[in-house]
Design an enzyme around this catalytic site. Structure first.
Site, PDB file in Angstrom:
ATOM      1  N   GLU A   9      17.479   4.285   1.374  1.00 58.62           N
ATOM      2  CA  GLU A   9      16.039   4.278   1.640  1.00 58.62           C
ATOM      3  C   GLU A   9      15.281   3.679   0.458  1.00 58.62           C
ATOM      4  O   GLU A   9      15.501   4.038  -0.693  1.00 58.62           O
ATOM      5  CB  GLU A   9      15.572   5.715   1.909  1.00 58.62           C
ATOM      6  CG  GLU A   9      14.261   5.792   2.648  1.00 58.62           C
ATOM      7  CD  GLU A   9      13.064   5.877   1.732  1.00 58.62           C
ATOM      8  OE1 GLU A   9      11.968   5.441   2.148  1.00 58.62           O
ATOM      9  OE2 GLU A   9      13.227   6.372   0.614  1.00 58.62           O
ATOM     10  N   GLN A  68      19.269   4.602  11.802  1.00 56.27           N
ATOM     11  CA  GLN A  68      19.431   5.984  11.370  1.00 56.27           C
ATOM     12  C   GLN A  68      18.132   6.752  11.571  1.00 56.27           C
ATOM     13  O   GLN A  68      17.053   6.260  11.234  1.00 56.27           O
ATOM     14  CB  GLN A  68      19.837   6.069   9.901  1.00 56.27           C
ATOM     15  CG  GLN A  68      20.173   7.496   9.471  1.00 56.27           C
ATOM     16  CD  GLN A  68      20.580   7.603   8.021  1.00 56.27           C
ATOM     17  OE1 GLN A  68      19.727   7.531   7.143  1.00 56.27           O
ATOM     18  NE2 GLN A  68      21.872   7.804   7.756  1.00 56.27           N
ATOM     19  N   CYS A  98      20.163  13.080   2.945  1.00 63.36           N
ATOM     20  CA  CYS A  98      19.143  12.606   2.015  1.00 63.36           C
ATOM     21  C   CYS A  98      18.749  13.714   1.032  1.00 63.36           C
ATOM     22  O   CYS A  98      18.339  14.803   1.444  1.00 63.36           O
ATOM     23  CB  CYS A  98      17.908  12.132   2.771  1.00 63.36           C
ATOM     24  SG  CYS A  98      16.567  11.571   1.684  1.00 63.36           S
ATOM     25  N   LYS A 139      25.783  11.418   8.993  1.00 61.74           N
ATOM     26  CA  LYS A 139      26.125  11.295   7.575  1.00 61.74           C
ATOM     27  C   LYS A 139      25.718  12.587   6.881  1.00 61.74           C
ATOM     28  O   LYS A 139      24.589  13.053   7.031  1.00 61.74           O
ATOM     29  CB  LYS A 139      25.410  10.102   6.937  1.00 61.74           C
ATOM     30  CG  LYS A 139      25.826   9.839   5.478  1.00 61.74           C
ATOM     31  CD  LYS A 139      25.296   8.478   5.013  1.00 61.74           C
ATOM     32  CE  LYS A 139      25.879   8.119   3.642  1.00 61.74           C
ATOM     33  NZ  LYS A 139      25.206   8.808   2.534  1.00 61.74           N
ATOM     34  N   ASN A 199      32.468   8.128   1.385  1.00 62.26           N
ATOM     35  CA  ASN A 199      31.337   7.535   0.681  1.00 62.26           C
ATOM     36  C   ASN A 199      31.188   8.219  -0.673  1.00 62.26           C
ATOM     37  O   ASN A 199      31.318   9.434  -0.782  1.00 62.26           O
ATOM     38  CB  ASN A 199      30.070   7.717   1.528  1.00 62.26           C
ATOM     39  CG  ASN A 199      28.798   7.275   0.832  1.00 62.26           C
ATOM     40  OD1 ASN A 199      27.842   8.032   0.766  1.00 62.26           O
ATOM     41  ND2 ASN A 199      28.756   6.065   0.307  1.00 62.26           N
ATOM     42  N   GLY A 200      30.936   7.419  -1.711  1.00 65.05           N
ATOM     43  CA  GLY A 200      30.646   7.977  -3.025  1.00 65.05           C
ATOM     44  C   GLY A 200      31.566   7.458  -4.116  1.00 65.05           C
ATOM     45  O   GLY A 200      32.790   7.569  -4.026  1.00 65.05           O
ATOM     46  N   GLY A 223      27.391   2.127  -1.055  1.00 65.13           N
ATOM     47  CA  GLY A 223      25.968   2.239  -1.341  1.00 65.13           C
ATOM     48  C   GLY A 223      25.610   1.532  -2.625  1.00 65.13           C
ATOM     49  O   GLY A 223      25.475   0.305  -2.660  1.00 65.13           O
TER      50      GLY A 223
END
Length: 309
Positions: A9, A68, A98, A139, A199-200, A223
């Site tokens: 975002e 999303q 988020c 997510k 993810n990460g 990301g």
């Protein structure tokens, strides 16, 4: 394996999504979230936050985009999910990760990790409303401030009818501090039958291989690493080495051309500095350029410096 571009975002806007998918290697893009509160949003909101809807929901490079949504009310999430798909979205992704305080204080994003039943209700309502041929993904993070319920959360999402799940391997309270706890993704993957995407903390091919070995996941979502090494999708697939600095500089100029002709031009100085800060993690030239550019406030001055660098 699939490599998916993460929904960042305020960072991965349509011009950035276009640029990174032109560089290539991505199989899917998840858009920035659309915040759903207590109404069916007008079509213009969807087009504003996901301009790819005007291009069969693909980036200019042809990479499919999935919208999303972020919200806590099942009915309104469901109605807006239907609208997203009717406008052309490649399914719907639901944000339960988020960490932004403004989102969390209104019980959105990662705040719902404390409420697995609400997560179930939201996903289930969306799944029942959206055509069964369209994917409904979610997510999550590993929890709010501890990881003890991560499997319970994932099982709630599977039971609600989701088709796949992306797991950011940190809690909300851990933010983006390393390390990523990929071993918890393995626990989740072993407990559910739907596909799991890791993810990460994936910044390189080596990171990907380590994540794959620990989490058991072949599919990954990139990301911040995608911003740091713009061809990271190709790198993790062992198709390319990281771009040379001159190639990265050309991307900075190309991105500048995208941004300064859009209605977001006033945000351009902040956005280009933000991207350069990521690039500086891998490229020493980017670090030097960031130091020089940081004090500039006018678009023309920033562009001049970029062209001279």
């Amino acid at each position: 394996m699939r490599v998916i571009l993460a929904p960042m975002e305020g960072v991965a806007d349509a011009p950035m999504r276009s640029l990174l998918t032109q560089v290539g290697g991505y199989d899917l893009v998840i858009s920035e979230f659309i915040r759903i509160v207590d109404q069916l949003l007008p079509e213009k909101v969807f087009y504003r936050l996901c301009s790819e809807l005007k291009n069969q929901c693909r980036t200019s490079a042809g990479t499919p985009v999935r919208l999303q949504l972020l919200g806590q009310h099942p009915q309104w999430m469901a109605e807006n999910a239907v609208r997203a798909v009717e406008l052309g979205s490649r399914g719907v992704d639901i944000n339960f990760g988020c960490p932004a305080p403004m989102v969390n204080k209104s019980n959105g994003g990662a705040a719902l990790l404390k409420q697995p039943d609400t997560i179930y209700q939201v996903v289930n309502a969306v799944r029942k409303a959206v055509d069964s041929s369209k994917p409904v993904s979610a997510k999550i993070r590993l929890g709010w401030d501890d990881k003890s319920r991560c499997v319970e959360i994932a099982q709630a999402i599977e039971a609600a009818g989701a088709t796949e799940l992306t797991v950011h391997a940190r809690t909300k309270e851990e933010g983006y501090r390393p390390p990523a706890h990929w071993q918890y993704i393995k626990q989740i993957k072993d407990a559910i039958a739907i596909p799991v995407i890791a993810n990460g903390e994936i910044w390189s091919r080596e990171d990907y291989l380590n994540c794959q070995a620990i989490s058991g996941c072949d599919d990954v979502m990139l990301g911040r690493g995608a911003l740091t090494v713009p061809n990271l999708a190709h790198v993790v697939k062992a198709q390319q080495a990281p771009l040379a600095w001159q190639q990265v500089k050309q991307l900075l100029l190309q991105y500048s051309e995208f941004e300064i002709v859009s209605d977001k031009e006033k945000y351009y100085p902040a956005r280009i500095k933000q991207w350069l800060k990521f690039i500086a993690r891998h490229y020493p030239e980017g670090e030097q350029l960031f130091v020089e550019l940081r004090v500039l406030k006018q678009t023309k001055d920033i562009l001049s410096l970029l062209k001279q660098a």
